[in-house]
Design an enzyme around this catalytic site. Structure first.
Site, PDB file in Angstrom:
ATOM      1  N   GLN A   8       0.845  -1.205   0.000  1.00 34.44           N
ATOM      2  CA  GLN A   8       0.000   0.000   0.000  1.00 34.44           C
ATOM      3  C   GLN A   8       0.879   1.252   0.000  1.00 34.44           C
ATOM      4  OE1 GLN A   8      -3.127   0.925  -0.350  1.00 34.44           O
ATOM      5  NE2 GLN A   8      -3.979  -1.107  -0.583  1.00 34.44           N
ATOM      6  N   SER A   9       1.952   1.228  -0.755  1.00 34.68           N
ATOM      7  CA  SER A   9       2.893   2.350  -0.747  1.00 34.68           C
ATOM      8  C   SER A   9       2.266   3.639  -1.283  1.00 34.68           C
ATOM      9  CB  SER A   9       4.113   1.993  -1.600  1.00 34.68           C
ATOM     10  OG  SER A   9       4.927   3.137  -1.800  1.00 34.68           O
ATOM     11  N   ASN A  10       2.284   4.678  -0.442  1.00 30.75           N
ATOM     12  CA  ASN A  10       1.848   6.000  -0.906  1.00 30.75           C
ATOM     13  C   ASN A  10       2.852   6.570  -1.898  1.00 30.75           C
ATOM     14  OD1 ASN A  10      -0.485   6.333   0.896  1.00 30.75           O
ATOM     15  ND2 ASN A  10       1.049   6.359   2.525  1.00 30.75           N
TER      16      ASN A  10
ATOM     17  N   ALA B  83       4.817   4.893  -4.017  1.00 33.95           N
ATOM     18  CA  ALA B  83       4.700   4.249  -5.326  1.00 33.95           C
ATOM     19  C   ALA B  83       3.501   4.834  -6.091  1.00 33.95           C
ATOM     20  CB  ALA B  83       4.545   2.737  -5.157  1.00 33.95           C
TER      21      ALA B  83
END
Ligand SMILES: *Cc1c(COP(=O)(O)O)cnc(C)c1O
Length: 327
Positions: A71-73, A75
């Site tokens: 859930q990388s912000n 990326a």
């Protein structure tokens, strides 16, 4: 030579104050609303990407490679801004089982909407993320021009985004939009890869915003971050010679909860109470843990007047109702 920068974020972001929040935290808290830096690209990463993507463009990049949690912000922000510049992204995302089906929600859904290329990798592979991305870049280089952005956009160049953010706050203080020209006792933010803290420390000193920067680690240890932040500070100072002084940096790892991306019941209660009483939405991975950590600092260590950087994280919150105790 000035370091190239693109103008991508909606700036300045507001300085927000709410007396009920002061009571909940036990300090005078001015919130720098970097959750409002953009639409889908919002959060702290866009400030770093203004510098990183300018560099990518100068290099003639056609494809961006970066990495993060599932859930990388960071990326998601990279994939979004990349598309606005006509670049595709390859995202290396860490998950416990790369072969298990992943629900396309929150950041991951946005990544799919943007048609980013997703490469799910195991925690072991993620430990070697630098070489994994370097190898992939080598393969892509036969018919594209790859540009690698490190985890969180956290290198010296990315950190310049938060040096600039402190100049933005200085202008706001001088205009009377904050507590006054004297600034704050401390700047506080969540710390996940160190670049935000490094930039804040350089910018806070340069713009006389605060003598102290507090980093609330959401993973790893304070020793790890002290070293990482030191390295990023060195890189940033090499890029901009006029940067020399840093504010004092305190990294706390006692408030990260059970582990990365898992909040404690106390943290969940705090996030819910802040939302319900003030309208400020924080997330259970970064900004909520950091604000909770600030509220928990012992009285003799707690800064009285604080600039709290709201680093964003809303898409992750929306993807994980179970973390917040909702069925
Ligand atoms: C990445 C991130 C952080 C941490 O910033 P770093 O510069 O990586 O330390 C904090 N909050 C949110 C919402 C983030 O996405």
């Amino acid at each position: 030579m000035t370091v190239p920068r693109l103008r991508l974020a909606h700036l300045p972001t507001p300085l927000w104050h709410n007396s009920t929040l002061d009571e909940l935290v036990g300090a005078e808290v001015w919130v720098k609303r970097d959750d409002m830096t953009a639409g889908a690209a919002a959060g702290n990463k866009i400030r770093k990407l203004e510098y990183l993507l300018a560099d990518a463009q100068q290099d003639g990049a056609t494809v961006l490679l970066t990495c993060g949690g599932i859930q990388s912000n960071h990326a998601r922000a990279t994939a979004t801004l990349g598309r606005t510049l006509g670049l595709r992204s390859v995202l290396f995302l860490r998950c416990d089982d790369p072969n298990a089906p992943q629900r396309r929600s929150g950041n991951l859904m946005l990544d799919e909407l943007l048609q980013a290329e997703l490469r799910l990798i195991s925690p072991e592979e993620y430990r070697n993320r630098q070489s994994v991305m370097a190898e992939a870049a080598l393969e892509l280089a036969s018919d594209e021009t790859p540009y690698i952005i490190p985890e969180g956009g956290s290198n010296g160049r990315g950190a310049l985004g938060y040096v600039s953010a402190m100049a933005e706050v200085r202008a706001q203080l001088d205009l009377g939009l904050g507590p006054g020209p004297d600034g704050f006792d401390a700047v506080v933010s969540a710390c996940g890869s160190g670049g935000t803290t490094a930039g804040l420390a350089l910018g806070a000193a340069r713009e006389a915003i605060a003598p102290r920067v507090i980093a609330m680690a959401v993973c790893d240890t304070s020793t790890y971050f002290q070293e990482t932040i030191e390295r990023i500070l060195g890189e940033a100072c090499a890029l901009r010679q006029e940067l020399r002084e840093s504010a004092d940096i305190d990294v706390y790892d006692a408030y990260k909860g059970p582990r990365y991306a898992v909040p404690s019941p106390e943290q969940v209660d705090f996030i819910r109470e802040v939302a319900a009483k003030t309208g400020l939405i924080t997330d259970p991975v970064y900004s909520g843990k950091a604000l909770y950590g600030l509220s928990q600092l012992p009285a003799d260590d707690k800064p009285q007047r604080v600039l709290f950087i709201h680093t964003g994280g809303l898409p992750g919150l929306l993807a994980t109702p179970e973390l917040m105790g909702f069925a």
